[in-house]
Design a protein around this motif. Sequence first.
Motif, PDB file in Angstrom:
ATOM      1  N   ARG A 244       1.131  -1.121   0.173  1.00 53.96           N
ATOM      2  CA  ARG A 244       0.294   0.131   0.218  1.00 53.96           C
ATOM      3  C   ARG A 244       0.525   1.529  -0.327  1.00 53.96           C
ATOM      4  O   ARG A 244       0.464   2.274  -1.041  1.00 53.96           O
ATOM      5  CB  ARG A 244      -0.903  -0.031   1.023  1.00 53.96           C
ATOM      6  CG  ARG A 244      -1.531   1.145   0.960  1.00 53.96           C
ATOM      7  CD  ARG A 244      -2.589   1.060   2.342  1.00 53.96           C
ATOM      8  NE  ARG A 244      -4.113  -0.217   2.080  1.00 53.96           N
ATOM      9  CZ  ARG A 244      -4.335  -0.430   2.999  1.00 53.96           C
ATOM     10  NH1 ARG A 244      -4.284   0.142   4.248  1.00 53.96           N
ATOM     11  NH2 ARG A 244      -5.936  -0.825   3.107  1.00 53.96           N
ATOM     12  N   THR A 245       1.722   1.516   1.049  1.00 59.24           N
ATOM     13  CA  THR A 245       3.048   3.001   0.929  1.00 59.24           C
ATOM     14  C   THR A 245       3.324   2.908  -0.346  1.00 59.24           C
ATOM     15  O   THR A 245       3.565   3.898  -0.574  1.00 59.24           O
ATOM     16  CB  THR A 245       3.736   2.571   2.006  1.00 59.24           C
ATOM     17  OG1 THR A 245       2.813   2.423   3.347  1.00 59.24           O
ATOM     18  CG2 THR A 245       4.470   3.697   2.237  1.00 59.24           C
ATOM     19  N   ALA A 246       3.956   1.462  -0.822  1.00 61.04           N
ATOM     20  CA  ALA A 246       4.742   1.681  -2.250  1.00 61.04           C
ATOM     21  C   ALA A 246       4.090   1.917  -2.786  1.00 61.04           C
ATOM     22  O   ALA A 246       4.399   2.367  -3.710  1.00 61.04           O
ATOM     23  CB  ALA A 246       5.513   0.055  -2.270  1.00 61.04           C
ATOM     24  N   LYS A 247       2.889   1.657  -3.438  1.00 61.20           N
ATOM     25  CA  LYS A 247       2.125   2.494  -4.437  1.00 61.20           C
ATOM     26  C   LYS A 247       2.007   3.033  -4.495  1.00 61.20           C
ATOM     27  O   LYS A 247       1.608   4.201  -5.640  1.00 61.20           O
ATOM     28  CB  LYS A 247       0.734   1.250  -4.842  1.00 61.20           C
ATOM     29  CG  LYS A 247       1.045   0.012  -5.105  1.00 61.20           C
ATOM     30  CD  LYS A 247      -0.529  -0.963  -5.942  1.00 61.20           C
ATOM     31  CE  LYS A 247       0.147  -2.224  -6.312  1.00 61.20           C
ATOM     32  NZ  LYS A 247      -1.382  -2.894  -6.545  1.00 61.20           N
ATOM     33  N   SER A 248       1.449   4.713  -2.907  1.00 65.75           N
ATOM     34  CA  SER A 248       0.575   5.944  -2.923  1.00 65.75           C
ATOM     35  C   SER A 248       2.407   6.461  -2.821  1.00 65.75           C
ATOM     36  O   SER A 248       2.378   7.602  -3.674  1.00 65.75           O
ATOM     37  CB  SER A 248       0.414   5.516  -1.061  1.00 65.75           C
ATOM     38  OG  SER A 248       1.157   5.542   0.197  1.00 65.75           O
TER      39      SER A 248
ATOM     40  N   PHE B 164       5.484  10.182  -6.450  1.00 68.34           N
ATOM     41  CA  PHE B 164       6.215  10.972  -6.482  1.00 68.34           C
ATOM     42  C   PHE B 164       6.520  11.106  -8.656  1.00 68.34           C
ATOM     43  O   PHE B 164       7.064  11.991  -8.927  1.00 68.34           O
ATOM     44  CB  PHE B 164       7.621   9.536  -7.245  1.00 68.34           C
ATOM     45  CG  PHE B 164       9.500   9.635  -7.153  1.00 68.34           C
ATOM     46  CD1 PHE B 164       9.982  10.028  -6.600  1.00 68.34           C
ATOM     47  CD2 PHE B 164       9.749   9.779  -9.123  1.00 68.34           C
ATOM     48  CE1 PHE B 164      11.211  10.664  -7.222  1.00 68.34           C
ATOM     49  CE2 PHE B 164      10.660   9.980  -9.408  1.00 68.34           C
ATOM     50  CZ  PHE B 164      11.395  10.930  -8.618  1.00 68.34           C
ATOM     51  N   GLY B 165       5.025  10.356  -8.827  1.00 69.90           N
ATOM     52  CA  GLY B 165       4.800  10.121 -10.693  1.00 69.90           C
ATOM     53  C   GLY B 165       4.388  11.751 -10.831  1.00 69.90           C
ATOM     54  O   GLY B 165       4.697  12.436 -11.597  1.00 69.90           O
TER      55      GLY B 165
ATOM     56  N   VAL C  36      10.964  12.061 -13.943  1.00 65.31           N
ATOM     57  CA  VAL C  36      11.577  11.286 -14.179  1.00 65.31           C
ATOM     58  C   VAL C  36      10.921   9.549 -13.974  1.00 65.31           C
ATOM     59  O   VAL C  36       9.840   9.442 -13.388  1.00 65.31           O
ATOM     60  CB  VAL C  36      12.325  11.422 -12.655  1.00 65.31           C
ATOM     61  CG1 VAL C  36      12.996  10.406 -12.323  1.00 65.31           C
ATOM     62  CG2 VAL C  36      12.509  12.308 -12.373  1.00 65.31           C
ATOM     63  N   SER C  37      11.897   8.507 -15.192  1.00 69.44           N
ATOM     64  CA  SER C  37      10.974   7.659 -15.020  1.00 69.44           C
ATOM     65  C   SER C  37      10.856   6.717 -13.390  1.00 69.44           C
ATOM     66  O   SER C  37      11.696   6.973 -12.658  1.00 69.44           O
ATOM     67  CB  SER C  37      11.295   6.542 -15.702  1.00 69.44           C
ATOM     68  OG  SER C  37      13.624   7.025 -15.288  1.00 69.44           O
ATOM     69  N   ARG C  38      10.496   6.073 -13.461  1.00 70.63           N
ATOM     70  CA  ARG C  38       9.508   5.331 -12.203  1.00 70.63           C
ATOM     71  C   ARG C  38       9.067   4.217 -12.553  1.00 70.63           C
ATOM     72  O   ARG C  38       8.906   3.210 -13.301  1.00 70.63           O
ATOM     73  CB  ARG C  38       9.110   6.095 -11.216  1.00 70.63           C
ATOM     74  CG  ARG C  38       7.383   5.853 -11.509  1.00 70.63           C
ATOM     75  CD  ARG C  38       7.412   7.197 -10.829  1.00 70.63           C
ATOM     76  NE  ARG C  38       5.168   7.175 -10.588  1.00 70.63           N
ATOM     77  CZ  ARG C  38       4.279   7.579 -12.002  1.00 70.63           C
ATOM     78  NH1 ARG C  38       5.385   7.778 -12.783  1.00 70.63           N
ATOM     79  NH2 ARG C  38       3.618   8.135 -12.234  1.00 70.63           N
ATOM     80  N   LYS C  39      10.039   3.066 -11.360  1.00 67.62           N
ATOM     81  CA  LYS C  39       9.053   1.521 -11.905  1.00 67.62           C
ATOM     82  C   LYS C  39       8.186   0.742 -10.031  1.00 67.62           C
ATOM     83  O   LYS C  39       9.451   1.194  -9.227  1.00 67.62           O
ATOM     84  CB  LYS C  39      10.264   0.512 -12.424  1.00 67.62           C
ATOM     85  CG  LYS C  39      10.724   0.430 -11.724  1.00 67.62           C
ATOM     86  CD  LYS C  39      11.467  -0.726 -12.553  1.00 67.62           C
ATOM     87  CE  LYS C  39      14.075  -0.788 -12.460  1.00 67.62           C
ATOM     88  NZ  LYS C  39      14.095  -1.653 -13.557  1.00 67.62           N
TER      89      LYS C  39
ATOM     90  N   LYS D 283       8.773  -2.544  -4.088  1.00 63.95           N
ATOM     91  CA  LYS D 283      10.593  -0.859  -4.322  1.00 63.95           C
ATOM     92  C   LYS D 283      10.094  -0.218  -4.959  1.00 63.95           C
ATOM     93  O   LYS D 283       9.238  -0.633  -5.747  1.00 63.95           O
ATOM     94  CB  LYS D 283      11.340  -1.814  -4.750  1.00 63.95           C
ATOM     95  CG  LYS D 283      12.589  -2.965  -3.805  1.00 63.95           C
ATOM     96  CD  LYS D 283      13.389  -3.296  -3.950  1.00 63.95           C
ATOM     97  CE  LYS D 283      14.209  -4.686  -3.735  1.00 63.95           C
ATOM     98  NZ  LYS D 283      15.146  -5.395  -4.053  1.00 63.95           N
ATOM     99  N   VAL D 284      10.478   0.969  -4.641  1.00 63.44           N
ATOM    100  CA  VAL D 284      10.319   2.001  -5.656  1.00 63.44           C
ATOM    101  C   VAL D 284      11.571   2.006  -6.120  1.00 63.44           C
ATOM    102  O   VAL D 284      11.959   3.545  -4.783  1.00 63.44           O
ATOM    103  CB  VAL D 284       8.915   2.968  -4.894  1.00 63.44           C
ATOM    104  CG1 VAL D 284       8.939   4.604  -5.897  1.00 63.44           C
ATOM    105  CG2 VAL D 284       7.557   2.544  -4.356  1.00 63.44           C
ATOM    106  N   GLN D 285      11.652   2.298  -7.572  1.00 66.35           N
ATOM    107  CA  GLN D 285      13.618   2.603  -8.286  1.00 66.35           C
ATOM    108  C   GLN D 285      12.721   3.368  -8.981  1.00 66.35           C
ATOM    109  O   GLN D 285      12.166   3.288  -9.587  1.00 66.35           O
ATOM    110  CB  GLN D 285      13.705   1.596  -8.133  1.00 66.35           C
ATOM    111  CG  GLN D 285      13.843   0.152  -7.350  1.00 66.35           C
ATOM    112  CD  GLN D 285      14.975  -0.717  -7.587  1.00 66.35           C
ATOM    113  OE1 GLN D 285      14.784  -0.918  -8.489  1.00 66.35           O
ATOM    114  NE2 GLN D 285      14.738  -1.298  -6.838  1.00 66.35           N
ATOM    115  N   VAL D 286      13.467   4.464  -8.898  1.00 59.40           N
ATOM    116  CA  VAL D 286      13.726   6.232  -9.948  1.00 59.40           C
ATOM    117  C   VAL D 286      14.517   5.868 -10.336  1.00 59.40           C
ATOM    118  O   VAL D 286      15.876   5.988  -9.941  1.00 59.40           O
ATOM    119  CB  VAL D 286      12.780   6.941  -9.247  1.00 59.40           C
ATOM    120  CG1 VAL D 286      11.451   6.833  -8.708  1.00 59.40           C
ATOM    121  CG2 VAL D 286      13.422   7.474  -8.235  1.00 59.40           C
ATOM    122  N   GLY D 287      14.483   6.853 -11.682  1.00 58.82           N
ATOM    123  CA  GLY D 287      15.826   7.037 -12.667  1.00 58.82           C
ATOM    124  C   GLY D 287      16.144   6.007 -12.999  1.00 58.82           C
ATOM    125  O   GLY D 287      16.204   5.249 -13.031  1.00 58.82           O
TER     126      GLY D 287
END
Length: 122
Positions: A61-65, A70-71, A77-80, A89-93
């Motif tokens: 839940r926190t990862a999706k929020s 971030f978006g 900036v790309s994010r996944k 995990k939330v990874q960006v860039g």
Amino acid sequence: MKKPKFLTLFLFCFFCFTMSLQAQNETKTSDSIKKLIEKKRNYNKKNGFGYTIQVYYGNERTAKSTHAKFGILYPRVSRKLVYNNPEWKVQVGNYKTKLEADRANLIFSKEFTGTIVIPMGK
């Protein structure tokens, strides 16, 4: 008498130079080198290369929020969102050098706590 020595020296240098160029051309056109370069490109496509920034590691839940927030804050900036059982995990860039990633991390760490720079594919 000096002309023959000069001519001999000139021809010797010219011969060495042309042999060096021929060796370089053979290396550039070698099939094994081409195969190795292609193999590296395929590896980079599959696993990525460079560095990314992890802005969150934890529950779904926190990862999706965090991913959505971030978006909104950094739309260019790309994010996944990555799932490694049992954590998200939330990874960006996508940064070529660690220095670039560290600079971006300084900006992102103002909004998100616990951000870290990691090598791609991890």
